[in-house]
Design a protein around this motif. Structure first.
Motif, PDB file in Angstrom:
ATOM      1  N   MET A   1       1.338  -1.008  -0.379  1.00 32.50           N
ATOM      2  CA  MET A   1       0.469  -0.196   0.380  1.00 32.50           C
ATOM      3  C   MET A   1       1.130   1.007   0.019  1.00 32.50           C
ATOM      4  SD  MET A   1      -3.721  -0.786  -0.844  1.00 32.50           S
ATOM      5  CE  MET A   1      -3.464  -2.974  -0.194  1.00 32.50           C
ATOM      6  N   ASN A   2       0.252   2.031  -0.633  1.00 31.37           N
ATOM      7  CA  ASN A   2       0.986   3.451  -0.619  1.00 31.37           C
ATOM      8  C   ASN A   2       1.313   4.053   0.610  1.00 31.37           C
ATOM      9  OD1 ASN A   2      -1.293   4.518  -0.701  1.00 31.37           O
ATOM     10  ND2 ASN A   2      -1.251   5.327  -3.365  1.00 31.37           N
ATOM     11  N   ALA A   3       2.215   5.324   0.424  1.00 29.88           N
ATOM     12  CA  ALA A   3       2.038   6.159   2.086  1.00 29.88           C
ATOM     13  C   ALA A   3       1.298   7.632   2.034  1.00 29.88           C
ATOM     14  CB  ALA A   3       3.006   6.708   2.127  1.00 29.88           C
ATOM     15  N   HIS A   4       0.284   7.591   0.810  1.00 27.11           N
ATOM     16  CA  HIS A   4       0.001   8.487   0.984  1.00 27.11           C
ATOM     17  C   HIS A   4      -1.710   8.037   1.479  1.00 27.11           C
ATOM     18  CE1 HIS A   4      -2.352  12.149  -1.161  1.00 27.11           C
ATOM     19  NE2 HIS A   4      -3.348  11.731  -1.585  1.00 27.11           N
ATOM     20  N   THR A   5      -1.610   8.909   2.386  1.00 29.30           N
ATOM     21  CA  THR A   5      -3.138   8.270   3.636  1.00 29.30           C
ATOM     22  C   THR A   5      -4.453   9.288   3.408  1.00 29.30           C
ATOM     23  OG1 THR A   5      -1.639   8.847   5.396  1.00 29.30           O
ATOM     24  CG2 THR A   5      -1.285   6.405   4.738  1.00 29.30           C
ATOM     25  N   SER A 144      -8.603   2.477 -11.327  1.00 25.29           N
ATOM     26  CA  SER A 144      -7.866   3.400 -11.560  1.00 25.29           C
ATOM     27  C   SER A 144      -6.526   2.435 -12.695  1.00 25.29           C
ATOM     28  CB  SER A 144      -6.853   3.771 -10.800  1.00 25.29           C
ATOM     29  OG  SER A 144      -6.023   2.331  -9.917  1.00 25.29           O
ATOM     30  N   SER A 145      -6.651   1.196 -12.610  1.00 24.90           N
ATOM     31  CA  SER A 145      -6.270  -0.193 -14.203  1.00 24.90           C
ATOM     32  C   SER A 145      -6.880  -2.023 -12.686  1.00 24.90           C
ATOM     33  CB  SER A 145      -4.990   0.478 -12.711  1.00 24.90           C
ATOM     34  OG  SER A 145      -4.893  -0.799 -11.381  1.00 24.90           O
ATOM     35  N   THR A 146      -6.183  -2.486 -13.679  1.00 23.99           N
ATOM     36  CA  THR A 146      -6.769  -3.700 -14.388  1.00 23.99           C
ATOM     37  C   THR A 146      -5.762  -4.103 -12.567  1.00 23.99           C
ATOM     38  OG1 THR A 146      -5.074  -4.580 -15.422  1.00 23.99           O
ATOM     39  CG2 THR A 146      -7.122  -4.032 -16.538  1.00 23.99           C
ATOM     40  N   GLY A 147      -6.552  -5.407 -12.075  1.00 23.90           N
ATOM     41  CA  GLY A 147      -5.849  -5.696 -10.940  1.00 23.90           C
ATOM     42  C   GLY A 147      -6.924  -5.752 -10.050  1.00 23.90           C
ATOM     43  N   TRP A 148      -7.869  -5.037  -9.979  1.00 25.20           N
ATOM     44  CA  TRP A 148      -8.129  -5.281  -8.615  1.00 25.20           C
ATOM     45  C   TRP A 148      -9.513  -6.185  -8.839  1.00 25.20           C
ATOM     46  CZ3 TRP A 148      -7.102  -2.454  -4.329  1.00 25.20           C
ATOM     47  CH2 TRP A 148      -6.445  -1.866  -4.528  1.00 25.20           C
ATOM     48  N   GLU A 149      -8.960  -7.232  -7.606  1.00 21.56           N
ATOM     49  CA  GLU A 149      -9.768  -8.792  -7.239  1.00 21.56           C
ATOM     50  C   GLU A 149      -9.898  -8.778  -6.081  1.00 21.56           C
ATOM     51  OE1 GLU A 149      -7.438 -10.845  -5.863  1.00 21.56           O
ATOM     52  OE2 GLU A 149      -6.263  -9.517  -6.560  1.00 21.56           O
ATOM     53  N   VAL A 150     -10.031 -10.060  -5.274  1.00 17.76           N
ATOM     54  CA  VAL A 150     -11.289  -9.822  -4.105  1.00 17.76           C
ATOM     55  C   VAL A 150      -9.520  -9.881  -2.772  1.00 17.76           C
ATOM     56  CG1 VAL A 150     -11.257 -12.130  -2.333  1.00 17.76           C
ATOM     57  CG2 VAL A 150     -12.812 -11.486  -4.696  1.00 17.76           C
ATOM     58  N   GLY A 151      -8.141 -10.637  -3.641  1.00 13.84           N
ATOM     59  CA  GLY A 151      -7.179 -10.047  -2.359  1.00 13.84           C
ATOM     60  C   GLY A 151      -6.697  -8.849  -2.532  1.00 13.84           C
ATOM     61  N   ARG A 152      -6.536  -8.670  -3.615  1.00 13.17           N
ATOM     62  CA  ARG A 152      -6.249  -7.205  -3.631  1.00 13.17           C
ATOM     63  C   ARG A 152      -7.532  -5.712  -2.477  1.00 13.17           C
ATOM     64  NH1 ARG A 152      -4.228  -3.466  -8.764  1.00 13.17           N
ATOM     65  NH2 ARG A 152      -3.188  -1.671  -7.847  1.00 13.17           N
TER      66      ARG A 152
END
Length: 379
Positions: A1-5, A144-152
């Motif tokens: 996860m990124n640091a932008h909170t 924003s992108s592909t790859g957003w599935e259950v785990g992510r």
């Protein structure tokens, strides 16, 4: 996860031009010819019957008050936050009790945070309630992108709870929200106090498709399972489209509000409790508020993309997270536990004859009571 909170307060404010556009599109609807024998508003055997759909469209156009719905939803504090480049929307209602337990509520499709509008007030005496929307759903758009599935997504939900100051929490889910909850608890059992999952007997139709067929079913149990599996198989058309062809169905859902309404309302019939129409299972304005949210955020297609990503992720469903678990089954059938918990390892198992796939709308008091009693039983 990124640091932008950064967490940004959010209020719903749909532009008037979007409401005007919806009204104009509904007024210009080109209706299909009604096939012979399809004039029964309660006959869902071939999908949503046009007579009933026309009733919904007429009310959506002339009787439904989005601004009133918007004001009611804005009574819940909401936020936006960015994780891995993806905007997430969440409802966050803190309890007046500072010692309340944080509770993550995870919805699925074709639901939204609207699904919990009647449940949240029943829980806030005991819980700090957080309701995020998955990527591509509602105000968690655009993708924003592909790859957003259950785990992510599960990891992102954990990050949302961190940003809100909740190190440990209980997680409840239904539909694909159950998968997110289970994955989150499996990956982070040190953070998830317990999981609470809601389902209904139609889950049996996914045995052998998503869930494994248990060993040792008696001939009688197999004969009971067969018609339930056949019934569910007839309902998997939407699943195959969203799992494999989201761009195709997405084009129709983005362009036609009536198409979006039909796509969702039909599932409120086939997945909901066994009433003649969806309007007999849930309040008609709740149904239309949910559909309106999909329409105004253009999330019909983007929510379907979530199914595609999940189906092609190669990730099996997370089962048996090492935390206390409670299940509540609506429209209960004895085979649900036989199939999903053959060794009776789940600590709390509750069954109700009423309700269906949308218990937070269909039976919010029962669901709230079961969540509350389950958490209290943990000591």
């Amino acid at each position: 996860m990124n640091a932008h909170t950064t967490i940004t307060p959010f209020r719903i404010d749909i532009p008037q031009k979007a409401l005007d556009d919806l009204e104009a599109r509904l007024a210009r609807t080109r209706w299909a010819a009604i096939p012979p024998g399809r004039d029964d508003r309660t006959d869902f055997s071939r999908g949503i019957p046009q007579p009933y759909l026309r009733e919904l469209v007429e009310h959506w156009r002339d009787g439904f008050d989005w601004r009133a719905q918007e004001a009611a939803l804005n009574a819940f504090p909401q936020l936006l936050t960015e994780i891995d480049g993806q905007t997430f929307h969440a409802v966050h209602v803190a309890s007046p009790n500072p010692d309340a337990t944080p509770l993550l509520l995870c919805h699925g499709w074709p639901g939204s945070f609207v699904e919990y509008r009647h449940l949240i007030p029943l829980l806030t005496e005991d819980f700090h309630v957080v309701v995020p929307s998955p990527p591509g759903f509602g105000f968690s758009t655009p993708l924003s992108s592909t790859g957003w599935e259950v785990g992510r997504t599960a990891e992102a939900y954990g990050e949302i709870m961190t940003r809100l100051g909740y190190d440990r929490f209980v997680a409840h889910g239904s539909d694909l929200g159950s998968g997110i909850v289970s994955q989150l608890a499996s990956a982070h059992p040190e953070r998830v106090i317990a999981t609470h999952l809601a389902c209904e007997q139609r889950l049996l139709g996914l045995v052998g498709v998503i869930f494994p067929m248990p060993d040792g079913l008696t001939p009688e149990e197999q004969s009971e399972l067969a018609p339930l599996s056949a019934e569910a198989a007839s309902e998997r058309g939407y699943l195959e489209m969203q799992n494999h062809k989201p761009d195709t169905i997405g084009a129709a859902l983005a362009d036609s509000p009536v198409g979006q309404l039909a796509w969702i309302a039909e599932k409120f019939k086939t997945r909901g409790d066994r009433h003649p129409t969806p309007s007999d299972s849930v309040d008609r304005d709740d149904l239309l508020a949910n559909v309106s949210l999909y329409w105004f955020t253009n999330s019909g297609e983007s929510s379907a993309q979530f199914y595609y990503e999940a189906a092609h992720s190669g990730m099996p469903p997370a089962m048996g997270a090492p935390v206390p678990a409670g299940w509540v089954v609506f429209d209960a059938h004895p085979l649900v536990r036989r199939v999903m918990d053959p060794l009776q390892m789940i600590g709390r198992w509750t069954e109700f004859a009423e309700g269906g796939h949308f218990p937070a709308l269909e039976a919010p008091e029962l669901l709230a009571r079961d969540i509350r009693d389950f958490v209290r039983s943990l000591g």
